[in-house]
Design an enzyme around this catalytic site. Sequence first.
Site, short mmCIF file in Angstrom:
data_model
loop_
_atom_site.label_atom_id
_atom_site.label_comp_id
_atom_site.label_asym_id
_atom_site.label_seq_id
_atom_site.Cartn_x
_atom_site.Cartn_y
_atom_site.Cartn_z
N CYS A 168 -2.52 9.24 2.48
CA CYS A 168 -2.19 8.59 1.20
C CYS A 168 -3.23 8.93 0.14
CB CYS A 168 -2.07 7.09 1.39
SG CYS A 168 -3.48 6.33 2.20
N GLU A 180 0.88 -1.17 0.00
CA GLU A 180 0.00 0.00 0.00
C GLU A 180 0.92 1.21 0.00
OE1 GLU A 180 -3.17 -0.11 -0.26
OE2 GLU A 180 -3.62 -2.19 0.22
P1 NAD Z 1 8.19 5.06 4.83
O1 NAD Z 1 8.22 4.30 3.56
O2 NAD Z 1 9.30 5.99 5.12
O3 NAD Z 1 8.14 4.03 6.08
C1 NAD Z 1 7.14 3.06 6.23
C2 NAD Z 1 7.63 1.98 7.16
O4 NAD Z 1 8.69 1.25 6.53
C3 NAD Z 1 8.18 2.47 8.49
O5 NAD Z 1 7.75 1.63 9.52
C4 NAD Z 1 9.69 2.36 8.28
O6 NAD Z 1 10.42 2.22 9.48
C5 NAD Z 1 9.77 1.09 7.45
N1 NAD Z 1 11.01 0.93 6.67
C6 NAD Z 1 11.91 1.88 6.27
N2 NAD Z 1 12.89 1.30 5.54
C7 NAD Z 1 12.61 -0.02 5.48
C8 NAD Z 1 13.26 -1.14 4.85
N3 NAD Z 1 14.38 -1.01 4.14
N4 NAD Z 1 12.69 -2.36 4.97
C9 NAD Z 1 11.53 -2.52 5.66
N5 NAD Z 1 10.89 -1.50 6.28
C10 NAD Z 1 11.42 -0.27 6.18
O7 NAD Z 1 6.79 5.80 4.87
P2 NAD Z 1 6.24 6.87 5.93
O8 NAD Z 1 6.98 8.15 5.76
O9 NAD Z 1 6.21 6.23 7.27
O10 NAD Z 1 4.73 7.05 5.43
C11 NAD Z 1 4.34 7.94 4.42
C12 NAD Z 1 4.10 7.21 3.10
O11 NAD Z 1 3.17 6.16 3.30
C13 NAD Z 1 3.49 8.11 2.04
O12 NAD Z 1 4.10 7.84 0.81
C14 NAD Z 1 2.03 7.67 2.01
O13 NAD Z 1 1.35 7.92 0.81
C15 NAD Z 1 2.18 6.21 2.28
N6 NAD Z 1 0.93 5.65 2.80
C16 NAD Z 1 0.21 4.81 2.00
C17 NAD Z 1 -1.00 4.30 2.45
C18 NAD Z 1 -1.84 3.37 1.61
O14 NAD Z 1 -2.75 2.76 2.16
N7 NAD Z 1 -1.58 3.23 0.32
C19 NAD Z 1 -1.46 4.65 3.72
C20 NAD Z 1 -0.71 5.53 4.49
C21 NAD Z 1 0.49 6.01 4.02
#
Ligand code: NAD
Length: 515
Positions: free
Chosen positions: A267, A233
Site C-alpha cells: 500500500c 486503510e
Molecule cells: P480488496 O479490497 O479486494 O479486498 C480486501 C478484503 O475485503 C478481502 O478480505 C475481501 O474478501 C474483502 N471484501 C471484498 N468485497 C467485500 C465487501 N463487499 N464487503 C466486505 N468485505 C469485502 O483488496 P485486496 O486486493 O485484498 O488488497 C489490495 C488493496 O489493499 C490495495 O488497494 C492496497 O493498497 C490496499 N492496502 C492498503 C493498506 C493500508 O494500510 N492502507 C495495506 C495493505 C493493502
Amino acid sequence: MTIPAIDPASGVQFAESAALAPAEVPGALRRARAAQTAWAARPLEDRLEIIARFQRLLFERRDEMAQLITRETGKPLAEALLTDVAVTLDFARYNLDHARRVLRPRRLRFGNIAFLGKRGQVFWDPMGVIAIISPWNYPLLLPFGEIIPALLAGNAVLLKPSEFTTRTALLGAELLGLAGLDAGLCQVLVGAGDVGAALIAAGPDKIFFTGSARTGRKVAVAAAERLIPVNLELGGSDPCIVLADADLERAASGAIWARFTNGGQTCVAAKRLIVERGIYDRFLEILVQKVKALRLGPGSAPDTDMGPLIRPSQATELERQLQASIAQGARVVTGGHRRPDLGPTFFEPTVLTDVPLGSPVWREEVFGPVLPVVGADDVEQAIRLANDSAYGLSASIWTGDRARGEALARRLEAGAIQVNDATWHVGAAEVPHGGEKESGLGRTHGEWGLLETCRPRFVASDWADWIRKPWWFGYHPDSAGDRDAFLRFAFAPSLWQRIKAGPRALRLLFNRRPV
Ligand code: NAD
C-alpha cells in the site's frame, strides 16, 4: 464450501480451508459477544499474559509461519520473516509495553469555574466485537497489528482474511488459541467478499477494513447504513521526490526497494517517482541499472529479490494499466513483460518514462512492479505533482539537506512522510498509520490504533455537592444578570471587569439558597 490455498509461484493448489456460508456469520458474532463480556471483565494483566504467550509462540514457530506466508503470497522468505513475522512480534512488544499506560483512565481537569465541584475521568472501555477485514499482501502484519490491541483493550475479534491468505490467518489464530485465548474471542471467518459483507450486516461494534478504495467505499456505505464506526486503510499512490542535492545512489536503492518490495504489491509503495530535472538523466541511469539487477523468482529461492504477483487477474490488470499508458505515450525503459517461463503471474520489474500525467500508471493505484518516472523543473513543481493525486497514504523526499526535506515534508498531503527513506513506518509499531483523501479514514498502530479499539466513557461525580449548579432551575428576575456576571467574571478581557463581576458571579456558586 472450501477456499483453495494456491501458491502464486506455480499456480498450484497446496491446501484448502472450510469456508463459512454468509448465513453462518451472525452465529459467529453471537459466540464472540458471549465470550467478550467475560474477557473484558478480566484484569488487563491476564490479557497481557496471553498476548505475551502468543508472542513467544510466534517467535518459536517463526520459520513455519514465514514459509506459509511465502507459499500463500509468493514474497521472498526474507521479506516474510522481516516484514510480516518480525513486525508482528514487534507490534506485540509495543502493546505489551504500552497498553497499561495508554488504557489507564484519564482524570480531567475542568477549566470552567462552573464545574468547580466536579471530578471526572475517561475510561477506555472496549468497543465490544470488532470486525477486521484484511487483504492478502501482508497477511500476518495487517490483521494482527489490529487484533493484538483490540484483544488487549478487552474486545472480541472476528477476522475476515483475504480469500488468498486464509492459512496464514488460521495459523495466527491457532497460536492465539495455544496461548490460552478462548476460541470465541478471535474467530477466523474464511470466505470471500460475501462473507465480509455478511460480517458488516451482522452488526459488529466497529469495523477495521484494509483493502482497495473500491471495496472500502462499499464497506463505508454498508457501515453508514448501520451507523457502525469504521476505520478504512485503503490504497495509495505514494509520491517519491528526488531533489537535485540528494545522494543519488542511496535514493535509487531506497526508491527501488520501496517500489518493488513484495512484488510492488504494497500500500505504502513509492508508486510515482518525481525527479528534479537537473539530475534526471544521471539518476535514471543509476535507477535502471539497479532495477535490471533485481532477481525475479519464487519466494522460496534464497536469492530471489522479487516474487510473483498474487493471482493472474492481478497481472492482467497491471498489463491493462501499462498498455493504456504506453498507448498514451509512456515509454518502457526496462521490463514491461510477463514472464510465463517462470510461472503464471511473474512480471518483470518495469520502469517507465515520458509518462503522461493523465495515464493510468500515474492516476490510478498500480499494484505491481511498475515504476513511472516524471521530471520536475523545480521543488515547487515537484510538490504540486506529488499532491495532484486522489490518494494520500504516504510520501518520501530525498535530499542532502535534511532540514529542508523536513520542511517540504509538511507540505505533502499524506498520513506519513519520510525524508531519505520510504515505507518503513508501516512496520514501526509506534507510528500512527493511515491516509488522507481516498487512502482512508482513521489510524491504526501506536497508541492511536489502540485507542481506536476503545470507547471513551466519561464518569463524573461531585466532590463538593454544596456548590450550586449555575445551570439548574430556580430562575428569578435576577437570573440573567447573575449569569451575565458569571460570564464577565470568566471571560471579560480586562482584569478589572472580572474583579468587579466576581462577588455576584461567586454568589451563583456559593449561595446557599435552595433551588
Ligand atoms: P480488496 O479490497 O479486494 O479486498 C480486501 C478484503 O475485503 C478481502 O478480505 C475481501 O474478501 C474483502 N471484501 C471484498 N468485497 C467485500 C465487501 N463487499 N464487503 C466486505 N468485505 C469485502 O483488496 P485486496 O486486493 O485484498 O488488497 C489490495 C488493496 O489493499 C490495495 O488497494 C492496497 O493498497 C490496499 N492496502 C492498503 C493498506 C493500508 O494500510 N492502507 C495495506 C495493505 C493493502
